[in-house]
Write an enzyme that holds these catalytic residues in place. Sequence first.
Site, PDB file in Angstrom:
ATOM      1  N   GLU A   1       0.833  -1.215   0.000  1.00  0.00           N
ATOM      2  CA  GLU A   1       0.000   0.000   0.000  1.00  0.00           C
ATOM      3  C   GLU A   1       0.863   1.258   0.000  1.00  0.00           C
ATOM      4  O   GLU A   1       1.831   1.365   0.761  1.00  0.00           O
ATOM      5  CB  GLU A   1      -0.894  -0.044   1.244  1.00  0.00           C
ATOM      6  CG  GLU A   1      -2.339   0.229   0.990  1.00  0.00           C
ATOM      7  CD  GLU A   1      -3.022  -0.757   0.030  1.00  0.00           C
ATOM      8  OE1 GLU A   1      -3.102  -0.450  -1.174  1.00  0.00           O
ATOM      9  OE2 GLU A   1      -3.473  -1.815   0.490  1.00  0.00           O
TER      10      GLU A   1
ATOM     11  N   SER B   1     -25.771   8.210 -16.622  1.00  0.00           N
ATOM     12  CA  SER B   1     -25.365   7.316 -15.537  1.00  0.00           C
ATOM     13  C   SER B   1     -26.615   6.649 -14.975  1.00  0.00           C
ATOM     14  O   SER B   1     -27.510   7.327 -14.463  1.00  0.00           O
ATOM     15  CB  SER B   1     -24.668   8.104 -14.424  1.00  0.00           C
ATOM     16  OG  SER B   1     -24.713   7.347 -13.231  1.00  0.00           O
TER      17      SER B   1
ATOM     18  N   GLY C   1     -12.801   2.151  -1.252  1.00  0.00           N
ATOM     19  CA  GLY C   1     -11.401   1.775  -1.469  1.00  0.00           C
ATOM     20  C   GLY C   1     -11.265   0.590  -2.404  1.00  0.00           C
ATOM     21  O   GLY C   1     -10.268  -0.126  -2.367  1.00  0.00           O
TER      22      GLY C   1
ATOM     23  N   SER D   1     -13.570   2.256  -7.552  1.00  0.00           N
ATOM     24  CA  SER D   1     -14.681   2.541  -8.457  1.00  0.00           C
ATOM     25  C   SER D   1     -14.234   3.538  -9.518  1.00  0.00           C
ATOM     26  O   SER D   1     -14.675   3.474 -10.676  1.00  0.00           O
ATOM     27  CB  SER D   1     -15.883   3.072  -7.681  1.00  0.00           C
ATOM     28  OG  SER D   1     -15.498   4.157  -6.879  1.00  0.00           O
TER      29      SER D   1
ATOM     30  N   ASP E   1      -4.313   0.839  -9.503  1.00  0.00           N
ATOM     31  CA  ASP E   1      -5.726   0.509  -9.702  1.00  0.00           C
ATOM     32  C   ASP E   1      -6.062   0.380 -11.185  1.00  0.00           C
ATOM     33  O   ASP E   1      -6.722  -0.570 -11.617  1.00  0.00           O
ATOM     34  CB  ASP E   1      -6.615   1.590  -9.070  1.00  0.00           C
ATOM     35  CG  ASP E   1      -6.292   1.803  -7.604  1.00  0.00           C
ATOM     36  OD1 ASP E   1      -5.528   0.993  -7.052  1.00  0.00           O
ATOM     37  OD2 ASP E   1      -6.792   2.777  -7.025  1.00  0.00           O
TER      38      ASP E   1
ATOM     39  N   TYR F   1      -4.864  11.855   1.058  1.00  0.00           N
ATOM     40  CA  TYR F   1      -4.034  11.081   0.139  1.00  0.00           C
ATOM     41  C   TYR F   1      -2.916  11.969  -0.423  1.00  0.00           C
ATOM     42  O   TYR F   1      -1.744  11.603  -0.412  1.00  0.00           O
ATOM     43  CB  TYR F   1      -4.893  10.518  -0.996  1.00  0.00           C
ATOM     44  CG  TYR F   1      -4.152   9.569  -1.905  1.00  0.00           C
ATOM     45  CD1 TYR F   1      -4.196   8.195  -1.700  1.00  0.00           C
ATOM     46  CD2 TYR F   1      -3.387  10.049  -2.972  1.00  0.00           C
ATOM     47  CE1 TYR F   1      -3.507   7.321  -2.528  1.00  0.00           C
ATOM     48  CE2 TYR F   1      -2.697   9.191  -3.796  1.00  0.00           C
ATOM     49  CZ  TYR F   1      -2.770   7.831  -3.579  1.00  0.00           C
ATOM     50  OH  TYR F   1      -2.076   6.977  -4.403  1.00  0.00           O
TER      51      TYR F   1
HETATM   52  C1  GLA Z   1      -5.304   4.357  -4.053  1.00  0.00           C
HETATM   53  C2  GLA Z   1      -4.543   4.813  -5.287  1.00  0.00           C
HETATM   54  C3  GLA Z   1      -3.456   3.812  -5.654  1.00  0.00           C
HETATM   55  C4  GLA Z   1      -2.585   3.461  -4.450  1.00  0.00           C
HETATM   56  C5  GLA Z   1      -3.449   3.110  -3.248  1.00  0.00           C
HETATM   57  C6  GLA Z   1      -2.619   2.910  -2.008  1.00  0.00           C
HETATM   58  O1  GLA Z   1      -6.034   3.212  -4.342  1.00  0.00           O
HETATM   59  O2  GLA Z   1      -5.418   4.965  -6.373  1.00  0.00           O
HETATM   60  O3  GLA Z   1      -2.675   4.336  -6.700  1.00  0.00           O
HETATM   61  O4  GLA Z   1      -1.677   4.489  -4.176  1.00  0.00           O
HETATM   62  O5  GLA Z   1      -4.408   4.108  -2.983  1.00  0.00           O
HETATM   63  O6  GLA Z   1      -1.834   1.788  -2.133  1.00  0.00           O
END
Ligand code: GLA
Length: 396
Positions: free
Chosen positions: A33, A67, A132, A135, A180, A229
Amino acid sequence: MHTPAELAARHFETYGAPATVFAAPGRVNLIGEHTDYCDGFVMPAAIDFKTMVAISTRNDGRLVVHSVNYDERIDHPLPTFLDRRFQELRSHAETLWSDYVAGVLWVLRQHGIPVADGFSMSIEGDVPLGAGLSSSAAIEVATAFAVLGATSFDLPLERIAQLCRSAENDFVGANVGIMDQFVSCCGAQDHAVMIDCRSLQYTLAPIPPDVRIVICNSMVKHSVAGGEYNTRRAEIEEGTALLRRHRPEIKALRDATVDDLKQWGSEMPENVLRRCRHVITEDNRVLSAVEAFRAGDLARFGQLMGEAHVSFRDDFEASCKEIDILVELANKQTGCFGARLTGGGFGGCTVNLVAADRAEAFTNAMRNGYRQATGIDPEIYISRASAGAHQIVIGQ
Ligand code: GLA
């Protein structure tokens, strides 16, 4: 959620044009992570939840998107809309669902994909929002596949992932890494994906048939478009810059070691030191976890998940009370190899590796235990690793 055929039928009713349907999955991260934007290692899997985009081309230069989830529609002249929305987002306009679609079109246009004639789209997804489970990556990747399909452009999967990340970084303004979008493009059924986020090389690791990935949703909303973030990313950049002054070959934290931190960590503010320690030790854990996974040593894998959670909670300070309750509860259940917070942090879901024959009992115990401790009803998904984005051929 509608089936792809139903979505295509609705699209036809709305726009009077036959649609092609594409789907892209969300993801769960098993371990690794906040390492992706440090050029490090991650080990996610694509999941059963997905976003579908039905698309047809237009010739009036408009972007019309409906949507199904929000029962909302946008209808704008393409180039001016993209440029206006880009400016609005720079002046801190609130992020809307349609920005992920617009961002992808904006990036594709920059890369010479002919989008100017316009598109009609119908979008529907079942990736839980703010949980998380990516989406936003699912909507970006499904949109990119749809537009590339509709314009008959072929790009390598890695490139599509990079463009979708750029849509989120440069248009939406969330400074996320590549994980992601990458796994949403490259996922494979019943496999985890081990990604080297520097070289973008990846390998697939089969998930043993006797384990289940159980995802527990704390129902505490998480958002990477929010401030935390980006704050963490800034802290990491500060730490990396400091280490680079001593060792110029450190391009990203992937290149730094625990020894570097021992030597120069005292020059960093305490919070920066902790964030860097999380990332550097997490990269080591992912590499060990990959080995354990290959050797079929799930007990060791689970132990590394446990250590990853502690580091995410204490050094990265990205957990919350509800998530810690879920992890502690999971650690008490027979048949649970490991549990940790998954994704960006600050709420969302835990990922649990559970023996297949205990998955049902595990789910019940987690539901009751969490409800008792917090008064919140969690959502729990026994998920299978699924395929990456693809076109859905209707009628087969
Ligand atoms: C989010 C971000 C990813 C990554 C995670 C943490 O999901 O989109 O790029 O940084 O957090 O691992």
